[in-house]
Design an enzyme around this catalytic site. Sequence first.
Site, mmCIF file in Angstrom:
data_model
loop_
_atom_site.group_PDB
_atom_site.id
_atom_site.type_symbol
_atom_site.label_atom_id
_atom_site.label_comp_id
_atom_site.label_asym_id
_atom_site.label_seq_id
_atom_site.Cartn_x
_atom_site.Cartn_y
_atom_site.Cartn_z
ATOM 1 N N HIS A 17 38.806 22.819 34.177
ATOM 2 C CA HIS A 17 40.023 22.014 34.343
ATOM 3 C C HIS A 17 39.745 20.565 33.965
ATOM 4 O O HIS A 17 40.513 19.942 33.223
ATOM 5 C CB HIS A 17 40.519 22.042 35.798
ATOM 6 C CG HIS A 17 41.059 23.346 36.251
ATOM 7 N ND1 HIS A 17 40.646 23.935 37.419
ATOM 8 C CD2 HIS A 17 41.985 24.181 35.723
ATOM 9 C CE1 HIS A 17 41.302 25.070 37.603
ATOM 10 N NE2 HIS A 17 42.123 25.246 36.569
ATOM 11 N N LYS A 41 52.796 31.588 47.082
ATOM 12 C CA LYS A 41 51.345 31.755 46.963
ATOM 13 C C LYS A 41 50.636 30.926 48.024
ATOM 14 O O LYS A 41 50.936 29.762 48.206
ATOM 15 C CB LYS A 41 50.876 31.305 45.576
ATOM 16 C CG LYS A 41 51.165 32.285 44.474
ATOM 17 C CD LYS A 41 50.693 31.742 43.156
ATOM 18 C CE LYS A 41 49.385 32.349 42.767
ATOM 19 N NZ LYS A 41 48.951 31.927 41.416
ATOM 20 N N ARG A 90 40.990 30.145 27.820
ATOM 21 C CA ARG A 90 39.648 30.712 27.902
ATOM 22 C C ARG A 90 39.462 31.834 26.885
ATOM 23 O O ARG A 90 38.350 32.145 26.510
ATOM 24 C CB ARG A 90 39.385 31.231 29.309
ATOM 25 C CG ARG A 90 39.334 30.115 30.332
ATOM 26 C CD ARG A 90 39.304 30.667 31.715
ATOM 27 N NE ARG A 90 40.565 31.375 31.949
ATOM 28 C CZ ARG A 90 41.088 31.595 33.140
ATOM 29 N NH1 ARG A 90 40.473 31.207 34.208
ATOM 30 N NH2 ARG A 90 42.234 32.227 33.264
ATOM 31 N N SER A 127 39.255 29.407 38.722
ATOM 32 C CA SER A 127 39.260 29.106 40.160
ATOM 33 C C SER A 127 39.101 30.382 40.979
ATOM 34 O O SER A 127 38.360 30.411 41.965
ATOM 35 C CB SER A 127 40.561 28.400 40.552
ATOM 36 O OG SER A 127 40.647 27.135 39.959
#
Length: 162
Positions: A17, A41, A90, A127
């Site tokens: 990040h 969430k 990614r 994460s």
Amino acid sequence: MRRAVCPGSYDPPTVGHLDVIVRTAALFDEVFVAILVNPRKQGLFAIEERVEMLKEITADLPGVQVESFSGLVVDYCRDRGAQALVKGLRGATDYDYELPMAHMNRHLTGVETLFLPGAPGQVYVSSSLVKEVARGGGDVTPFLPASVHARLVERLRLNPPV
């Protein structure tokens, strides 16, 4: 003035990040690191903690501001006068997930999405994976800024996995 938004949940913020934020700050005059508030969430860290962590690790980057937001990211971009959303990728799975959203965001408001490839050696860092490895007792030191790592270790000490 060229403005960009780097949106995400950042639970917790990783070196990946931070790499995207640093690279975005080199390209734009102002960068808004925008942490999405999603009441559906439950994160490991509260939104306020994530804001604090990101402010700590970006304190030396001129033009970077950290805020939380709820609602559509394109509305947040419009309210801040941002021309672009910047997303780190990614791999192909990230691209397949992000591309339809980029098209929709452009359709809704004209905000462009820029994709930055993840830095070599960090493309597998997320994460979720960092939290999973840390909960299992693995060393995640290389994947987190030092201050974030300290907070994660403390959080897991206070709330051990069951």
